[in-house]
Design a protein around this motif. Structure first.
Motif, PDB file in Angstrom:
ATOM      1  N   ASN A  17      -8.402   4.277  -0.424  1.00  0.00           N
ATOM      2  CA  ASN A  17      -8.407   4.335  -1.761  1.00  0.00           C
ATOM      3  C   ASN A  17      -7.202   3.740  -2.443  1.00  0.00           C
ATOM      4  OD1 ASN A  17      -6.704   6.614  -3.283  1.00  0.00           O
ATOM      5  ND2 ASN A  17      -7.233   7.243  -1.196  1.00  0.00           N
ATOM      6  N   TYR A  18      -7.238   3.444  -3.698  1.00  0.00           N
ATOM      7  CA  TYR A  18      -6.350   2.782  -4.670  1.00  0.00           C
ATOM      8  C   TYR A  18      -5.433   3.617  -5.437  1.00  0.00           C
ATOM      9  CZ  TYR A  18      -8.644  -1.454  -2.833  1.00  0.00           C
ATOM     10  OH  TYR A  18      -9.266  -2.297  -2.162  1.00  0.00           O
ATOM     11  N   GLY A  19      -4.638   4.429  -4.786  1.00  0.00           N
ATOM     12  CA  GLY A  19      -3.940   5.457  -5.469  1.00  0.00           C
ATOM     13  C   GLY A  19      -2.928   5.077  -6.402  1.00  0.00           C
ATOM     14  N   LEU A  21       0.141   4.601  -5.240  1.00  0.00           N
ATOM     15  CA  LEU A  21       1.244   5.323  -5.034  1.00  0.00           C
ATOM     16  C   LEU A  21       2.696   4.763  -4.484  1.00  0.00           C
ATOM     17  CD1 LEU A  21      -1.261   7.513  -2.472  1.00  0.00           C
ATOM     18  CD2 LEU A  21      -0.017   7.961  -4.750  1.00  0.00           C
ATOM     19  N   SER A  22       2.581   3.255  -4.353  1.00  0.00           N
ATOM     20  CA  SER A  22       3.795   2.791  -3.986  1.00  0.00           C
ATOM     21  C   SER A  22       4.674   1.896  -4.861  1.00  0.00           C
ATOM     22  CB  SER A  22       3.482   2.031  -2.835  1.00  0.00           C
ATOM     23  OG  SER A  22       3.402   2.458  -1.692  1.00  0.00           O
ATOM     24  N   ASN A  25       5.654  -1.931  -4.611  1.00  0.00           N
ATOM     25  CA  ASN A  25       4.503  -2.647  -4.055  1.00  0.00           C
ATOM     26  C   ASN A  25       3.665  -3.034  -5.090  1.00  0.00           C
ATOM     27  OD1 ASN A  25       2.183  -3.211  -2.967  1.00  0.00           O
ATOM     28  ND2 ASN A  25       2.268  -1.561  -1.293  1.00  0.00           N
ATOM     29  N   SER A 102      -4.192   9.614   1.188  1.00  0.00           N
ATOM     30  CA  SER A 102      -4.063   8.198   1.435  1.00  0.00           C
ATOM     31  C   SER A 102      -4.538   7.800   2.880  1.00  0.00           C
ATOM     32  CB  SER A 102      -2.652   7.886   0.919  1.00  0.00           C
ATOM     33  OG  SER A 102      -2.476   6.454   1.326  1.00  0.00           O
ATOM     34  N   SER A 104      -3.067   5.367   4.145  1.00  0.00           N
ATOM     35  CA  SER A 104      -1.955   4.514   4.369  1.00  0.00           C
ATOM     36  C   SER A 104      -1.769   4.162   5.937  1.00  0.00           C
ATOM     37  CB  SER A 104      -0.778   5.022   3.506  1.00  0.00           C
ATOM     38  OG  SER A 104      -0.263   6.283   3.964  1.00  0.00           O
ATOM     39  N   TRP A 107      -1.594   0.974   7.846  1.00  0.00           N
ATOM     40  CA  TRP A 107      -0.716  -0.155   8.122  1.00  0.00           C
ATOM     41  C   TRP A 107       0.319   0.410   9.366  1.00  0.00           C
ATOM     42  CZ3 TRP A 107      -1.502   1.609   2.775  1.00  0.00           C
ATOM     43  CH2 TRP A 107      -2.529   0.883   2.311  1.00  0.00           C
ATOM     44  N   HIS A 137       3.322  10.103   0.028  1.00  0.00           N
ATOM     45  CA  HIS A 137       2.272  10.005   0.756  1.00  0.00           C
ATOM     46  C   HIS A 137       2.391   9.440   2.318  1.00  0.00           C
ATOM     47  CE1 HIS A 137       2.468   5.857  -0.754  1.00  0.00           C
ATOM     48  NE2 HIS A 137       1.497   5.587   0.174  1.00  0.00           N
ATOM     49  N   ALA A 177       7.896  -2.889  10.402  1.00  0.00           N
ATOM     50  CA  ALA A 177       7.776  -4.020   9.455  1.00  0.00           C
ATOM     51  C   ALA A 177       9.073  -4.564   9.109  1.00  0.00           C
ATOM     52  CB  ALA A 177       7.378  -3.278   8.141  1.00  0.00           C
ATOM     53  N   HIS A 250       8.958  -4.708   2.079  1.00  0.00           N
ATOM     54  CA  HIS A 250       9.305  -4.560   3.699  1.00  0.00           C
ATOM     55  C   HIS A 250       9.728  -6.325   4.181  1.00  0.00           C
ATOM     56  CE1 HIS A 250       6.508  -1.225   4.238  1.00  0.00           C
ATOM     57  NE2 HIS A 250       7.531  -0.664   4.274  1.00  0.00           N
ATOM     58  N   ASP A 252       8.553  -7.787   6.390  1.00  0.00           N
ATOM     59  CA  ASP A 252       7.360  -8.610   6.844  1.00  0.00           C
ATOM     60  C   ASP A 252       6.594  -9.244   5.774  1.00  0.00           C
ATOM     61  OD1 ASP A 252       5.841  -6.440   6.101  1.00  0.00           O
ATOM     62  OD2 ASP A 252       5.099  -5.985   8.087  1.00  0.00           O
ATOM     63  N   VAL A 253       7.052  -8.941   4.255  1.00  0.00           N
ATOM     64  CA  VAL A 253       6.449  -9.727   3.428  1.00  0.00           C
ATOM     65  C   VAL A 253       6.895 -11.052   2.929  1.00  0.00           C
ATOM     66  CG1 VAL A 253       5.907  -9.360   0.833  1.00  0.00           C
ATOM     67  CG2 VAL A 253       5.710  -7.503   2.372  1.00  0.00           C
ATOM     68  N   ASN A 312       3.239 -12.295   5.634  1.00  0.00           N
ATOM     69  CA  ASN A 312       2.581 -10.972   6.216  1.00  0.00           C
ATOM     70  C   ASN A 312       1.388 -11.487   7.072  1.00  0.00           C
ATOM     71  OD1 ASN A 312       0.826  -8.351   6.169  1.00  0.00           O
ATOM     72  ND2 ASN A 312       2.971  -8.150   6.087  1.00  0.00           N
TER      73      ASN A 312
END
Ligand code: SUG
Length: 448
Positions: A17-19, A21-22, A25, A102, A104, A107, A137, A177, A250, A252-253, A312
């Motif tokens: 879901n799209y919480g 939370l980050s 990001n 989450s 999450s 990943w 989370h 990451a 991160h 890795d982005v 990524n």
């Protein structure tokens, strides 16, 4: 003996879901509260695993976690039956229920840092589960991550597991990451490249101003010590704090490496020249010829990189020695990035081909192709010691898609997270999954 890079992809869990939370990001923040499609998310991930397997790469699968995490809510003071815990959290502290739901753990680039046996003092493959201390989370993932990794890589003759670092900001650790390994051949000693966002104890390192730097130098150093890496085989580099402030949460982005090659953005690091020279010298001592491909900001901006997730990507070695880049669909949607990629593959350089995957459900939370996989370099003997239940095959792909079709919803919004039925659905699905993947009991509801 032949060695391989095996990609273990995170299977998206039923509560995706799209919480929102980050913090830091950009995708997670901008898609907050949208409704999600967990079934589509899981099938998109499985399609990537199948495609890589069919291209001849070694592919595995990493199981999702039990969500909602009722035990985590109990630790925060919610009590009663499981349904009451969820109901009370929904009424009094919805953000905590959202965090406990989450998915999450999909990943898995953040699940752990892995050092292959050729690099470690005791000749075993070492795993340190990431504490993911920066976000609540994600901080609840590592105990189950450790159990799942333990069930996949159980043979202590070949595999060593370390518990997550102390759960404090000074040891913030986000796993693979921020870790890349360079080598001439996967089975030969290589150079492990640790990228950190800040130092917890040394004020000489600058820190970002706006968004958090999740990985500390001290965490990376602790992982290198735990894994028994020698100084000759380790390079540390600091991420440019200004790119963290632009949404590069991160490394890795903004960079990806494989074999002897680092593909990175011009603005990714601090003291880039020094870092490249060190990588070249250390890999050279191990028989390798370090090469780097720098993407100039004049062609691709940091904003383009963050929006398209160009870096990524998965950089994979093909049998003829050339490389293939697996990118998300969003790269094709960005004119500058797509143009850059056309130029890259037609230039006669090492990267010859680009393959595009639709991973939109994960991308909308800031997770691209590279976030979804944990790389484990293994020699033939070690690969034979991995739990065979988690190695992707055509029949396993068929079983898992049927399993997703049977158990997953195709729409989930915040209100649905309070539905006690969702918990039952997830537990039923995961109980079946542990049998499919032959993991034994790994989830709290199976062991408590
Ligand atoms: O930790 N997103 C993840 C994305 C992780 C990407 N991993 C790598 N770059 N390796 C994170 O920020 C968003 C969840 C939400 O908002 O619902 C989230 O956790």
């Amino acid at each position: 003996m032949k060695s391989y890079e095996v990609n273990f992809d995170g299977l998206v869990g039923p509560t995706h879901n799209y919480g929102g939370l980050s913090y830091g990001n950009v995708a997670s923040q901008s898609n907050s509260q949208q409704s999600s499609n967990p079934k589509e998310a899981a099938l998109q991930g499985l399609a990537k695993m199948k495609a890589l397997m069919e291209m001849g790469f070694q592919q595995g699968v990493l199981a999702p976690q039990e969500r909602p995490d009722v035990a985590a809510l109990r630790r925060l003071g919610f009590s009663g039956s499981d349904a009451q815990v969820i109901e009370r959290a929904a009424k009094d502290a919805m953000p905590l229920l959202v965090a406990s739901c989450s998915a999450s753990s999909m990943w898995v680039a953040n699940a752990a840092t892995v050092s292959p046996s050729a690099d470690t003092a005791d000749g075993r493959v070492h795993f340190t589960a990431a504490n993911l201390n920066c976000k609540y989370h994600r901080s609840i993932e590592h105990p189950t991550t450790s159990r799942v990794l333990g069930a996949m890589f159980a043979d202590q003759k070949h595999f060593a597991h370390h518990t997550a670092l102390p759960a404090v900001a000074q040891f913030g650790d986000e796993g693979a990451a921020n870790h890349t390994r360079f080598c001439r051949d996967y089975g030969q000693a290589g150079v492990e490249f640790f990228v950190f966002g800040r130092s917890a104890f040394d004020t000489r390192y600058p820190a970002p101003q706006k968004y958090p730097a999740r990985q500390t130098l001290e965490a990376s150093q602790a992982v290198a010590r735990l894994h028994g890496l020698s100084d000759d085989g380790v390079v540390y580099a600091q991420q440019n704090p200004s790119v963290i402030d632009q949404g590069v949460f991160h490394n890795d982005v903004i960079a990806v490496g494989n074999g002897e090659v680092l593909f990175y953005h011009e603005d990714a690091f601090l003291e880039t020249d020094k870092m490249l020279a060190e990588l070249q010298a250390k890999l050279g001592k191990r028989g390798g010829n370090f090469q780097s491909i720098c993407v100039p900001r004049s062609q691709v901006t940091v904003e383009d990189a963050v929006r398209s997730y160009l870096f990524n990507s998965q950089l994979l070695s093909r049998a003829d020695g050339s490389m293939l880049l697996i990118v998300p669909e969003e790269c094709r949607g960005n004119e500058r990035v797509w143009q850059y990629l056309q130029g890259l593959t037609s230039s006669g350089g090492l990267i010859r081909e680009v393959k595009v995957f639709d991973l939109k459900q994960s991308m909308q939370n800031g997770g691209g192709p590279a976030c979804l996989r944990l790389r484990v370099a293994l020699n033939q003997t070690e690969l034979a010691a991995v739990n065979p239940g988690v190695i992707m095959t055509a029949p396993l792909y068929g079983t898992l898609t049927q399993w997703v079709d049977k158990h997953y919803r195709d729409r989930l919004s915040e209100n649905d997270l309070a539905d006690p039925q969702l918990l039952l659905e997830c537990r039923t699905a995961l109980d079946e999954l542990t049998q499919i993947l032959k993991l034994g009991a790994v989830y709290p509801f199976q062991i408590n």
